[in-house]
Structures are given as structure tokens and as C-alpha cells.
Design a protein around this motif. Structure first.
Motif, PDB file in Angstrom:
ATOM      1  N   SER A  91       0.839  -1.193   0.000  1.00 43.95           N
ATOM      2  CA  SER A  91       0.000   0.000   0.000  1.00 43.95           C
ATOM      3  C   SER A  91       0.872   1.239   0.000  1.00 43.95           C
ATOM      4  N   ILE A  92       0.280   2.349  -0.428  1.00 43.36           N
ATOM      5  CA  ILE A  92       0.972   3.643  -0.387  1.00 43.36           C
ATOM      6  C   ILE A  92      -0.018   4.684   0.114  1.00 43.36           C
ATOM      7  N   CYS A  93       0.470   5.556   0.935  1.00 38.89           N
ATOM      8  CA  CYS A  93      -0.359   6.631   1.467  1.00 38.89           C
ATOM      9  C   CYS A  93       0.389   7.944   1.284  1.00 38.89           C
ATOM     10  N   ARG A  94      -0.275   8.897   0.706  1.00 37.82           N
ATOM     11  CA  ARG A  94       0.291  10.246   0.640  1.00 37.82           C
ATOM     12  C   ARG A  94      -0.568  11.139   1.519  1.00 37.82           C
ATOM     13  N   TYR A 103       5.077  10.404   2.321  1.00 35.80           N
ATOM     14  CA  TYR A 103       4.525   9.151   1.822  1.00 35.80           C
ATOM     15  C   TYR A 103       4.854   8.026   2.781  1.00 35.80           C
ATOM     16  N   GLU A 104       3.913   7.117   2.933  1.00 37.41           N
ATOM     17  CA  GLU A 104       4.159   5.900   3.693  1.00 37.41           C
ATOM     18  C   GLU A 104       3.886   4.722   2.760  1.00 37.41           C
ATOM     19  N   ILE A 105       4.858   3.831   2.635  1.00 39.74           N
ATOM     20  CA  ILE A 105       4.789   2.733   1.676  1.00 39.74           C
ATOM     21  C   ILE A 105       5.024   1.418   2.401  1.00 39.74           C
ATOM     22  N   ASP A 106       4.251   0.405   2.051  1.00 37.45           N
ATOM     23  CA  ASP A 106       4.455  -0.946   2.560  1.00 37.45           C
ATOM     24  C   ASP A 106       4.590  -1.899   1.376  1.00 37.45           C
ATOM     25  N   GLY A 107       5.448  -2.886   1.536  1.00 41.70           N
ATOM     26  CA  GLY A 107       5.646  -3.877   0.484  1.00 41.70           C
ATOM     27  C   GLY A 107       7.118  -4.190   0.302  1.00 41.70           C
ATOM     28  N   ASP A 108       7.516  -4.475  -0.923  1.00 43.63           N
ATOM     29  CA  ASP A 108       8.913  -4.765  -1.267  1.00 43.63           C
ATOM     30  C   ASP A 108       9.575  -3.460  -1.708  1.00 43.63           C
ATOM     31  N   ILE A 109      10.370  -2.851  -0.805  1.00 39.49           N
ATOM     32  CA  ILE A 109      10.933  -1.508  -1.028  1.00 39.49           C
ATOM     33  C   ILE A 109      12.449  -1.598  -1.032  1.00 39.49           C
ATOM     34  N   ARG A 110      13.083  -0.997  -2.042  1.00 44.54           N
ATOM     35  CA  ARG A 110      14.538  -1.051  -2.184  1.00 44.54           C
ATOM     36  C   ARG A 110      15.080   0.361  -2.410  1.00 44.54           C
ATOM     37  N   VAL A 111      16.079   0.738  -1.634  1.00 41.70           N
ATOM     38  CA  VAL A 111      16.601   2.105  -1.652  1.00 41.70           C
ATOM     39  C   VAL A 111      18.006   2.119  -2.237  1.00 41.70           C
TER      40      VAL A 111
END
Length: 472
Positions: A91-94, A103-111
Motif C-alpha cells: 500500500s501507499i499513502c500520501r 509518503y508511507e509505503i508498505d511492500g517490497d521496497i529497495r533504496v
């Protein structure tokens, strides 16, 4: 008769106002918020992914749209709790609050720090957005120097998505050092208060990724930072080539409600300024949580911290002021403010019952006072009431402190020694304010010092003494 008809018409208008669309929308959103809180308390509500990326990227969508976008993806009420139970759905929330867009993001995140890119693998994919993780969105002059991060979404892994080199089971927060920081007021209003709002709910189980990191700032406020995260703070600009940090949950940017303020009705909901000062007292192991009556022993002298200031808005006759305060029964500590080690200064301030000074960043040290202590803000001459009220007058009572204010007169300002009485800076301060911050601040904040009228100021000190005497 006409008066009665007019009164009826006014009453009808008041009634009709409640049925306007905006009012109805506000009532509807608040009702749903209470419903969500009830469902959350019973752990019976499942939050779903919002399939509306176009709306996320549209700067023109409404506050109501944004609120629903975030509530429906579980960001405001449940995020930390959901993470402890297991990673929530992708999910993503702005959300836009007065000082920031984040922004708040959940899932597979790579920086990827090298390219200032954040890759998000999710079922929607093939979209992108830009984010500047610093909470002064209302200040274009500051924001133009903040590094921009690209968030790119992909429906599945492919050659465009870098492979993880460091996997983390805890969430991350990305933010920038910059703007007016390294001024004590802005250290708090632009970074430390927003960090508290953003990270405190994770109880240390969160990692900070800082862009444009200033090591001396991190060291100076290390006590606070270490009480918000138990993990290494990462300089994301210098993580090394092909070093990809991966997370299941991330916040890009910081919650920021206003200038030196916390609003319990804004996300993350329920936090108050008193919560923040409680957190600081615990972090610095400060002895006094609040002023209390002592059952045994002779009452000690109330302690007054008098801030003299170093550069502008100096308190010229601070020695005479200190003598008068001593005669009234205070133990007086004189301090310029500025570069003292924060840990040491927190202890000094916490030992005091009253802090007094001309408007400026050093008054921010009030965050270390015990509850029920007194803050005296000396307002310089030149129609500066608005700035002074916004920065401190509204916040001090919310920290459970007593706020007193002393308005200086023209005769107490050194501007009279610099400009003739018929000069427009003296005759018409309002017209100077109309020219903007850079003009009026140069005159009334940068060029002015204060020589207190001791007879007038005595009354303010007496009122402070009467207040703290209740707790002696």
C-alpha cells in the motif's frame, strides 16, 4: 417588525450553513474517523490497498480525498500495530499536513542512495513519483535545495530493479537535514518534533536514512535520536555503490504540524506537545517532571534563567534586571544560549522554575522545563506580536507551562538611537511588515536590542514569582 424578520433570516442562514457540502463532508469524515477508531480498538477492521495512483500524484486533489486515501490504507491508525503483527498488504499513502507532504509505503521496497531512487515492487507497477523529504513544503526557498527522491513502482522484479544487499526487518524513515537547521528553534520545529511524531510510535524499531547528513548535528542531538531509533543512522548519500537497503515498510518525509507545534487532531493522531516534553525529560534523565510542593524542609529560592542573547535582540541591561530579580527572591542564572552541549543545558534548564528572554530561538529551551514552570517572552517593539504568538504563546500552555508576556515599548528599543522619531520605521511599522519577512525582520529583529523598563518588567516577575510560590 423589520428587526424580528431580520433576526429570523439570520437564524435561518445559520441553520442552512450546516447543510453546505463542505460542512457535510467534514461531519461525514469525522464520523468515519470515530468509527475507524472503534473498529481499530476491536482489531476487527482490515485495511485494503488503494488502487488510485493517479490521485496520489495529483497536487490538486482535496484534503478529504487525501484523508480517505490514507485511512483506507491503514496508515494513520494502525500502521505500527500492523507491522508488529506482520507486514500489511502492499500500500501507499500520501498525506499533506501544513508543513509537509510525505509518503508511507508498505511492500517490497529497495533504496538506492547513489541514484536517490526508491524501487517499490507491487501488483500495480509501472508508475513513479517524486518526493523531497523535508518538512517545510510551504517554503520554496528552502525546498529548492532539498534532494529529490524518485519512487518507481514495478509489477514484478526485472533487470531494472536492483537486488538487495542489506535486508532489514524493521521500517525506515527517510528525511533530509537542511533548511534553517543548526538554529535551536529550527532544530526542533523542522526536525526533532517531526521525527518524534513520525518515529516514536515504533518504540525504537525503526531506522533513519538521512540525506545531506550533518554529522555534527547528529552528534549534538544524539541523546534524542538514540531514544527514537536503536539502529545505526545511515547517511544515504554515502552508502556506497550498489549498496541497496531493502525494507518492508518506509516513510518518506516527516509529519510536521506547524511552527513549534503539535496538533493532536492531525496524523499520527493523539500526540500532544506535553507528550513530546515528557519524552525529552525521559531521554535526558531529567530529575524534575513538574513543580511540586515539598512536605519537608525549607522552601528553596525559585530559580530564574535569564537569557541575555549574543547577537541581536540582546538584553542590554541584563545585570540590572538580574539584580532586581534577586531582590524579588529569585536565584538568577544568566546565559546567552547558543552552542552549549544540549545534554548539559537540558539539566540546567530543568533545574529552573522560570525562563525569561527576548523573543528568539533560545526560548525553545523551554522544552526542558518541568511542568508548571513559567516562560516569559519579551516581545520586541515593532508589531512583532503575531510572530511571537505563533512561535511560543500557543505552544507553551500545551506543554503544561505557564505563559507570560512582556510587550516592550518604543522607549525600550534601541531603534530610537538608530532612526529619528519621524522615520517610517518608527512611525509606521505596519507598512514595513507589508514589504515582507526579509524587510521587517532586518529592521525589527536584526537591528534591535532591548533596554527593559525595570519598573514595568518588575510586575511580570512578581506574577511569575506568585505562580511558582504555589509549588514551594
Amino acid at each position: 417588525m423589520e428587526i424580528m424578520e431580520l433576526q429570523k433570516a439570520m437564524n435561518l442562514c445559520k441553520t442552512i450553513k450546516w447543510f453546505q457540502p463542505k460542512a457535510l463532508a467534514a461531519v461525514f469524515v469525522l464520523s468515519c474517523l470515530f468509527l475507524l477508531c472503534f473498529l481499530a480498538s476491536n482489531n476487527s477492521y482490515t485495511f485494503d490497498y488503494v488502487n488510485d495512483w493517479d490521485k496520489i500524484q495529483d497536487d490538486n486533489f482535496t484534503v478529504v480525498d487525501e484523508t480517505w486515501l490514507c485511512f483506507s490504507s491503514a496508515k494513520i491508525l494502525h500502521r505500527a500495530e500492523n507491522l508488529r503483527r506482520g507486514v500489511p498488504k502492499e500500500s501507499i499513502c500520501r498525506l499533506r499536513v501544513p508543513k509537509s507532504i510525505y509518503y508511507e509505503i508498505d511492500g517490497d521496497i529497495r533504496v538506492d542512495g547513489d541514484s536517490s531512487s526508491i524501487f517499490w515492487i507491487n501488483s500495480q507497477g509501472n508508475e513513479s513519483l517524486k518526493a523531497k523529504p523535508f518538512p517545510r513544503n510551504c517554503d520554496p526557498m528552502v525546498m529548492k535545495d532539498i534532494k529529490e527522491f524518485s519512487v518507481k513502482s514495478f509489477p514484478h522484479q526485472n533487470e531494472s530493479v536492483p537486488q538487495c544487499t542489506s535486508n532489514h526487518s524493521y521500517p525506515a524513515v527517510i528525511f533530509a537535514y537542511g533548511g534553517y537547521t543548526h538554529n535551536f528553534f529550527h532544530d526542533f520545529t523542522d526536525l526533532l518534533i517531526p521525527l518524534f511524531l513520525t518515529a516514536h510510535r515504533y518504540h525504537g524499531e525503526v531506522q533513519f536514512l538521512i540525506t545531506n547528513m550533518n554529522p555534527s548535528w547528529v552528534e549534538r542531538f544524539g541523546t534524542i535520536l538514540k531514544n527514537l531509533t536503536r539502529y545505526e543512522i545511515i547517511d544515504i548519500d554515502k552508502v556506497g555503490h550498489n549498496n541497496i537497503h531493502c525494507y518492508k515498510s518506509m516513510t518518506i518525509g516527516l509529519y510536521a504540524h506547524g511552527e513549534f507545534a503539535i496538533d493532536p487532531l492531525m496524523p499520527p493522531l493523539g500526540y500532544t506537545f506535553a507528550n513530546f516534553t515528557d519524552f525529552l525529560r525521559i531521554s535526558f534523565s531529567l530529575e524534575r517532571h513538574m513543580l511540586r510542593k515539598h512536605d519537608k524542609g525549607a522552601p528553596r529560592k525559585p530559580k530564574l534563567l535569564l537569557i541575555t542573547r549574543r547577537w541581536n535582540r540582546k538584553l542590554i541591561n541584563f545585570n540590572e534586571t538580574a539584580t532586581m530579580a534577586t531582590d524579588l527572591g529569585f536565584e538568577v542564572i544568566l546565559m546567552e544560549g547558543g552552542d552549549e552541549p544540549v545534554d548539559k543545558f537540558a539539566q540546567i534548564v530543568n533545574s529552573c522554575d522560570v525562563i525569561a528572554g527576548v523573543h528568539g530561538s533560545a526560548l525553545s529551551y523551554m522544552v526542558f522545563l518541568p511542568q508548571n514552570a513559567v516562560v516569559i517572552q519579551i516581545v520586541p517593539w515593532g508589531r512583532l506580536e503575531g510572530v511571537c504568538w505563533c512561535n511560543f504563546a500557543f505552544t507553551v500552555p500545551k506543554a503544561k507551562l505557564k505563559y507570560l508576556e512582556y510587550q516592550t515599548s518604543l522607549e525600550e528599543s534601541t531603534l530610537l538611537s538608530k532612526y529619528p522619531r519621524d522615520h517610517r520605521y518608527i512611525q509606521d511599522p505596519f507598512s514595513v511588515h507589508m514589504e515582507g519577512w526579509f524587510v521587517y525582520s532586518k529592521v525589527y529583529m536584526a537591528e534591535q536590542d532591548v533596554i527593559l523598563d525595570l519598573q514595568r518588567f518588575r510586575g511580570t516577575l512578581v506574577e511569575a514569582m506568585e505562580h511558582v510560590k504555589q509549588y514551594q
